[in-house]
Design a protein around this motif. Structure first.
Motif, PDB file in Angstrom:
ATOM      1  N   ARG A  20       0.923  -1.184  -0.097  1.00 42.47           N
ATOM      2  CA  ARG A  20       0.082   0.001  -0.008  1.00 42.47           C
ATOM      3  C   ARG A  20       0.896   1.064  -0.103  1.00 42.47           C
ATOM      4  O   ARG A  20       0.553   2.134  -0.786  1.00 42.47           O
ATOM      5  CB  ARG A  20      -0.853   0.002   1.017  1.00 42.47           C
ATOM      6  N   ALA A  21       1.953   1.217   0.866  1.00 38.21           N
ATOM      7  CA  ALA A  21       3.012   2.477   0.725  1.00 38.21           C
ATOM      8  C   ALA A  21       3.531   2.610  -0.480  1.00 38.21           C
ATOM      9  O   ALA A  21       3.561   3.700  -0.869  1.00 38.21           O
ATOM     10  CB  ALA A  21       3.916   1.968   1.957  1.00 38.21           C
ATOM     11  N   ILE A  22       3.801   1.538  -1.283  1.00 36.63           N
ATOM     12  CA  ILE A  22       4.660   1.793  -2.446  1.00 36.63           C
ATOM     13  C   ILE A  22       3.555   2.367  -3.459  1.00 36.63           C
ATOM     14  O   ILE A  22       3.776   3.094  -4.219  1.00 36.63           O
ATOM     15  CB  ILE A  22       5.089   0.398  -2.903  1.00 36.63           C
ATOM     16  N   ALA A  23       2.093   1.740  -3.341  1.00 39.94           N
ATOM     17  CA  ALA A  23       1.436   2.247  -4.385  1.00 39.94           C
ATOM     18  C   ALA A  23       1.066   3.687  -4.139  1.00 39.94           C
ATOM     19  O   ALA A  23       0.959   4.533  -5.042  1.00 39.94           O
ATOM     20  CB  ALA A  23      -0.121   1.552  -4.351  1.00 39.94           C
ATOM     21  N   ILE A  24       0.611   4.249  -2.850  1.00 37.49           N
ATOM     22  CA  ILE A  24       0.323   5.563  -2.520  1.00 37.49           C
ATOM     23  C   ILE A  24       1.652   6.483  -3.081  1.00 37.49           C
ATOM     24  O   ILE A  24       1.478   7.764  -3.501  1.00 37.49           O
ATOM     25  CB  ILE A  24       0.069   5.768  -1.115  1.00 37.49           C
ATOM     26  N   ARG A  25       2.878   6.152  -2.593  1.00 36.63           N
ATOM     27  CA  ARG A  25       3.999   7.022  -2.820  1.00 36.63           C
ATOM     28  C   ARG A  25       4.356   6.987  -4.371  1.00 36.63           C
ATOM     29  O   ARG A  25       4.641   8.142  -4.866  1.00 36.63           O
ATOM     30  CB  ARG A  25       5.466   6.104  -2.247  1.00 36.63           C
ATOM     31  N   ALA A  26       4.130   5.767  -5.157  1.00 35.39           N
ATOM     32  CA  ALA A  26       4.163   6.122  -6.691  1.00 35.39           C
ATOM     33  C   ALA A  26       3.026   7.106  -7.095  1.00 35.39           C
ATOM     34  O   ALA A  26       3.275   7.835  -8.287  1.00 35.39           O
ATOM     35  CB  ALA A  26       3.800   4.740  -7.307  1.00 35.39           C
ATOM     36  N   ALA A  27       1.781   7.121  -6.476  1.00 32.52           N
ATOM     37  CA  ALA A  27       0.786   7.972  -6.998  1.00 32.52           C
ATOM     38  C   ALA A  27       1.349   9.507  -6.476  1.00 32.52           C
ATOM     39  O   ALA A  27       1.100  10.392  -7.201  1.00 32.52           O
ATOM     40  CB  ALA A  27      -0.560   7.855  -6.508  1.00 32.52           C
ATOM     41  N   GLN A  28       1.769   9.690  -5.492  1.00 32.21           N
ATOM     42  CA  GLN A  28       2.418  10.998  -5.225  1.00 32.21           C
ATOM     43  C   GLN A  28       3.399  11.238  -5.989  1.00 32.21           C
ATOM     44  O   GLN A  28       3.895  12.642  -6.150  1.00 32.21           O
ATOM     45  CB  GLN A  28       3.034  10.857  -3.537  1.00 32.21           C
ATOM     46  N   ALA A  29       4.188  10.599  -6.525  1.00 32.23           N
ATOM     47  CA  ALA A  29       5.361  10.787  -7.681  1.00 32.23           C
ATOM     48  C   ALA A  29       4.848  11.037  -8.902  1.00 32.23           C
ATOM     49  O   ALA A  29       5.777  11.074  -9.561  1.00 32.23           O
ATOM     50  CB  ALA A  29       6.360   9.689  -7.476  1.00 32.23           C
ATOM     51  N   GLY A  30       3.585  11.245  -8.898  1.00 30.90           N
ATOM     52  CA  GLY A  30       3.032  11.695 -10.449  1.00 30.90           C
ATOM     53  C   GLY A  30       2.658  10.514 -11.212  1.00 30.90           C
ATOM     54  O   GLY A  30       2.381  10.717 -12.518  1.00 30.90           O
ATOM     55  N   GLY A  31       2.642   9.189 -10.660  1.00 31.16           N
ATOM     56  CA  GLY A  31       2.502   7.928 -11.853  1.00 31.16           C
ATOM     57  C   GLY A  31       0.934   7.705 -11.542  1.00 31.16           C
ATOM     58  O   GLY A  31       0.344   8.071 -10.858  1.00 31.16           O
ATOM     59  N   GLY A  32       0.644   7.088 -12.619  1.00 28.75           N
ATOM     60  CA  GLY A  32      -0.744   6.422 -12.703  1.00 28.75           C
ATOM     61  C   GLY A  32      -0.568   4.989 -12.143  1.00 28.75           C
ATOM     62  O   GLY A  32       0.363   4.454 -12.600  1.00 28.75           O
ATOM     63  N   VAL A  33      -1.195   4.618 -11.245  1.00 26.73           N
ATOM     64  CA  VAL A  33      -1.136   3.284 -10.545  1.00 26.73           C
ATOM     65  C   VAL A  33      -2.273   2.394 -10.498  1.00 26.73           C
ATOM     66  O   VAL A  33      -3.338   2.879 -10.268  1.00 26.73           O
ATOM     67  CB  VAL A  33      -0.495   3.667  -9.265  1.00 26.73           C
ATOM     68  N   GLY A  46      -1.305  11.948  -9.006  1.00 28.19           N
ATOM     69  CA  GLY A  46      -1.419  11.012 -10.099  1.00 28.19           C
ATOM     70  C   GLY A  46      -2.959  10.258 -10.241  1.00 28.19           C
ATOM     71  O   GLY A  46      -3.753  10.900  -9.766  1.00 28.19           O
ATOM     72  N   THR A  47      -2.864   9.136 -10.382  1.00 26.15           N
ATOM     73  CA  THR A  47      -4.085   8.205 -10.674  1.00 26.15           C
ATOM     74  C   THR A  47      -3.893   6.903 -10.040  1.00 26.15           C
ATOM     75  O   THR A  47      -3.139   6.087 -10.531  1.00 26.15           O
ATOM     76  CB  THR A  47      -4.506   7.949 -12.103  1.00 26.15           C
ATOM     77  N   LEU A  48      -4.572   6.773  -9.125  1.00 22.82           N
ATOM     78  CA  LEU A  48      -4.635   5.330  -8.306  1.00 22.82           C
ATOM     79  C   LEU A  48      -5.911   4.416  -8.524  1.00 22.82           C
ATOM     80  O   LEU A  48      -7.130   4.932  -8.029  1.00 22.82           O
ATOM     81  CB  LEU A  48      -4.477   5.726  -6.672  1.00 22.82           C
ATOM     82  N   VAL A  49      -5.802   3.452  -9.069  1.00 21.30           N
ATOM     83  CA  VAL A  49      -6.839   2.586  -9.376  1.00 21.30           C
ATOM     84  C   VAL A  49      -6.576   1.249  -8.929  1.00 21.30           C
ATOM     85  O   VAL A  49      -5.329   0.735  -8.809  1.00 21.30           O
ATOM     86  CB  VAL A  49      -6.697   2.117 -11.058  1.00 21.30           C
ATOM     87  N   SER A  50      -7.868   0.571  -8.338  1.00 21.20           N
ATOM     88  CA  SER A  50      -7.633  -0.770  -7.549  1.00 21.20           C
ATOM     89  C   SER A  50      -7.902  -1.858  -8.345  1.00 21.20           C
ATOM     90  O   SER A  50      -9.004  -1.420  -9.413  1.00 21.20           O
ATOM     91  CB  SER A  50      -8.393  -0.708  -6.119  1.00 21.20           C
ATOM     92  N   ALA A  51      -7.483  -3.056  -8.307  1.00 22.69           N
ATOM     93  CA  ALA A  51      -7.889  -4.163  -8.978  1.00 22.69           C
ATOM     94  C   ALA A  51      -7.980  -5.089  -8.016  1.00 22.69           C
ATOM     95  O   ALA A  51      -7.563  -5.118  -6.936  1.00 22.69           O
ATOM     96  CB  ALA A  51      -7.010  -4.780 -10.137  1.00 22.69           C
ATOM     97  N   ASP A  52      -8.579  -6.533  -8.640  1.00 27.63           N
ATOM     98  CA  ASP A  52      -8.739  -7.642  -7.452  1.00 27.63           C
ATOM     99  C   ASP A  52      -8.592  -8.729  -8.334  1.00 27.63           C
ATOM    100  O   ASP A  52      -9.680  -9.425  -8.823  1.00 27.63           O
ATOM    101  CB  ASP A  52     -10.140  -7.452  -7.022  1.00 27.63           C
ATOM    102  N   GLU A  53      -7.228  -9.295  -8.654  1.00 31.03           N
ATOM    103  CA  GLU A  53      -6.949 -10.391  -9.459  1.00 31.03           C
ATOM    104  C   GLU A  53      -6.180 -11.266  -8.655  1.00 31.03           C
ATOM    105  O   GLU A  53      -5.197 -10.884  -7.727  1.00 31.03           O
ATOM    106  CB  GLU A  53      -6.174  -9.867 -10.619  1.00 31.03           C
ATOM    107  N   ASP A  54      -6.269 -12.570  -9.033  1.00 33.54           N
ATOM    108  CA  ASP A  54      -5.482 -13.777  -8.692  1.00 33.54           C
ATOM    109  C   ASP A  54      -3.995 -13.646  -9.541  1.00 33.54           C
ATOM    110  O   ASP A  54      -4.133 -14.411 -10.517  1.00 33.54           O
ATOM    111  CB  ASP A  54      -6.244 -14.879  -8.503  1.00 33.54           C
ATOM    112  N   VAL A  55      -3.211 -12.945  -9.036  1.00 35.53           N
ATOM    113  CA  VAL A  55      -1.955 -13.114  -9.929  1.00 35.53           C
ATOM    114  C   VAL A  55      -1.064 -14.332  -9.844  1.00 35.53           C
ATOM    115  O   VAL A  55      -0.018 -14.481 -10.622  1.00 35.53           O
ATOM    116  CB  VAL A  55      -1.095 -11.795  -9.717  1.00 35.53           C
TER     117      VAL A  55
END
Length: 248
Positions: A20-33, A46-55
């Protein structure tokens, strides 16, 4: 911080505090996530989008990567963060204990990286950051499944960085404590963002350890003390010398 300005980021498991911390920091850094299994969070740049996949499955991993393509236009940074844990001594370990942990780490690492690098190599640009556990690489009792998976992440990183490096794609690893504290999470997130940015384009195949606010480079295994014999080793001589070598 705009290290990821305009870049598309995928985080494979944002259900943990570290992911979660990595996702939020990436969005704060201007990335789409696109962050897999991310609980609702207020966007901060940035843009923060959640998914729900069995990777751990190929279809699930491909859908996750495709979500980034559909929503963000591609994948510039993949952060592999899956880290399931089932501590059981080997004598009591069931096959499902082994499979849940090894597949959760290594199959997810394989499926997501394969799907992402196909796009990155075609574009001749991109970064992968694999997250592993310090305790797993060192070895801890009762964690044969977990430790085997962490060693696999390290080996995967060492090989895939060579496979894709010639296409301009980098693969690095961040090692954190098994149960990272907020300082570990913040530092690891900042480092992951840096490794995905343009200023880190020349860094490939490196293993970094994070402890609190400290970032260290881990050395790959190298030979230590050695014994040599010009011909076939005599059993008696070997039995005399090996205890000294083993204690070195």
């Amino acid at each position: 911080m705009d290290a990821l300005n305009g870049k598309a980021v995928v985080v494979t498991d944002a259900s943990t505090a570290l992911g979660r911390a990595i996702a939020i920091r990436a969005a704060q850094a201007g990335g789409g996530v696109v962050a897999n299994r991310l609980a609702p969070v207020e966007e901060d740049g940035g843009t923060l989008v959640s998914a729900d996949e069995d990777v751990t499955t190929t279809p699930g991993a491909e859908r996750l990567i495709q979500a980034a393509v559909d929503r963000l236009g591609g994948v510039d940074l993949l952060v592999n963060t899956s880290r399931p844990i089932r501590d059981v001594s080997l004598a009591g370990m069931l096959e499902e204990d082994w499979d849940a942990v090894v597949n959760g780490h290594l199959r997810a690492l394989f499926t997501c990286s394969r799907a992402a690098t196909a796009l990155m190599c075609e574009k001749r640009a991109g970064s992968i950051v694999n997250v592993a556990s310090e305790e797993g690489l060192q070895g801890v009792g009762g964690q044969a499944n977990f430790v085997a998976a962490q060693a696999g992440i390290a080996g995967f990183t060492r090989v895939v960085c060579r496979d894709v490096g010639r296409y301009g794609v980098t693969v690095n690893m961040i090692v954190t404590p098994r149960h990272p504290q907020p300082a570990d999470e913040e530092t690891a997130a900042t480092l992951a963002v840096y490794l995905g940015g343009g200023k880190a384009a020349g860094i490939n195949g490196r293993h970094f350890q994070v402890k609190g606010r400290t970032i260290s480079v881990l050395s790959h295994p190298v030979p230590g003390d050695a014994l040599f014999h010009p011909g076939m080793w005599p059993s008696q001589e070997l039995s005399q010398l090996m205890p000294t070598l083993a204690r070195a």
